[in-house]
Design a protein around this motif. Sequence first.
Motif, PDB file in Angstrom:
ATOM      1  N   ILE A 132      33.261  30.641  -5.493  1.00 40.37           N
ATOM      2  CA  ILE A 132      32.476  30.288  -4.309  1.00 40.37           C
ATOM      3  C   ILE A 132      31.125  31.000  -4.334  1.00 40.37           C
ATOM      4  O   ILE A 132      30.120  30.469  -3.920  1.00 40.37           O
ATOM      5  CB  ILE A 132      33.253  30.644  -3.015  1.00 40.37           C
ATOM      6  CG1 ILE A 132      34.467  29.721  -2.917  1.00 40.37           C
ATOM      7  CG2 ILE A 132      32.379  30.526  -1.786  1.00 40.37           C
ATOM      8  CD1 ILE A 132      35.398  30.080  -1.789  1.00 40.37           C
ATOM      9  N   HIS A 133      31.118  32.197  -4.868  1.00 39.42           N
ATOM     10  CA  HIS A 133      29.872  32.987  -4.854  1.00 39.42           C
ATOM     11  C   HIS A 133      29.618  33.558  -6.237  1.00 39.42           C
ATOM     12  O   HIS A 133      30.183  34.470  -6.673  1.00 39.42           O
ATOM     13  CB  HIS A 133      30.013  34.106  -3.845  1.00 39.42           C
ATOM     14  CG  HIS A 133      28.706  34.652  -3.366  1.00 39.42           C
ATOM     15  ND1 HIS A 133      27.753  35.147  -4.210  1.00 39.42           N
ATOM     16  CD2 HIS A 133      28.189  34.774  -2.124  1.00 39.42           C
ATOM     17  CE1 HIS A 133      26.714  35.577  -3.512  1.00 39.42           C
ATOM     18  NE2 HIS A 133      26.946  35.359  -2.242  1.00 39.42           N
ATOM     19  N   ARG A 182      27.901  31.815   1.944  1.00 37.16           N
ATOM     20  CA  ARG A 182      28.852  32.000   0.841  1.00 37.16           C
ATOM     21  C   ARG A 182      29.431  33.409   0.889  1.00 37.16           C
ATOM     22  O   ARG A 182      30.604  33.610   0.619  1.00 37.16           O
ATOM     23  CB  ARG A 182      28.181  31.742  -0.508  1.00 37.16           C
ATOM     24  CG  ARG A 182      27.867  30.283  -0.742  1.00 37.16           C
ATOM     25  CD  ARG A 182      27.236  30.061  -2.081  1.00 37.16           C
ATOM     26  NE  ARG A 182      25.996  30.823  -2.206  1.00 37.16           N
ATOM     27  CZ  ARG A 182      25.471  31.219  -3.353  1.00 37.16           C
ATOM     28  NH1 ARG A 182      26.068  30.942  -4.481  1.00 37.16           N
ATOM     29  NH2 ARG A 182      24.341  31.881  -3.380  1.00 37.16           N
ATOM     30  N   PHE A 231      31.970  25.746  -3.599  1.00 36.31           N
ATOM     31  CA  PHE A 231      31.388  25.938  -2.279  1.00 36.31           C
ATOM     32  C   PHE A 231      30.857  24.614  -1.736  1.00 36.31           C
ATOM     33  O   PHE A 231      31.023  24.294  -0.560  1.00 36.31           O
ATOM     34  CB  PHE A 231      30.274  26.984  -2.318  1.00 36.31           C
ATOM     35  CG  PHE A 231      29.550  27.123  -1.003  1.00 36.31           C
ATOM     36  CD1 PHE A 231      30.163  27.741   0.069  1.00 36.31           C
ATOM     37  CD2 PHE A 231      28.276  26.612  -0.830  1.00 36.31           C
ATOM     38  CE1 PHE A 231      29.510  27.861   1.295  1.00 36.31           C
ATOM     39  CE2 PHE A 231      27.619  26.724   0.378  1.00 36.31           C
ATOM     40  CZ  PHE A 231      28.243  27.355   1.443  1.00 36.31           C
TER      41      PHE A 231
END
Length: 170
Positions: free
Chosen positions: A169-170, A133, A73
């Motif tokens: 990313i999360h 996110r 991210f």
Amino acid sequence: LGLLLALFCFALRNNVRNRRMIFILLFLPILVFSAIRFGFGPDYFSYWDIWQSVRGTDVEGYTGVGSSVEPLFLKFLQLFPKYTWFIVFGSVFLILSYYTLFEKYVPIEYLWLAVLFLFFNCNCLLGNYVAMRTMLCSILFVAAFFFLNKNNLKGRIIYILIILLAGQIH
């Protein structure tokens, strides 16, 4: 805005002939207001602080503001020379993903109900505006859904790869 757009869709729910135009007229104001938002939500400025702190740095081993943020991210965030561009990019792709999903799967008769869900369920627009996110993962999940819906091995493999990417990313 949500109530006005839901009433607009309810009034035109039997207009199957102009279905595509109704969808475009529905999502256009959502897109504009999403892209020009400033300071919306408690995480807006914390993500701005993260963007500020990762500009021009190596994000491996990042220990600055928001140190729990995943490196993928952070690398994505570094692509944007201005934070506003990140907001606009995320907004455009979020709204386009919802547009594509709704246009394909929501009958015009029930579009008003989908609009109410979009605006008045905190997990839709509100949650995605606040948590950046989450917004990126929502875009990926919609894309993954289309591949899963193809019902073939290649589609399922792409689905799994997209879900794994969202996990980074999360």
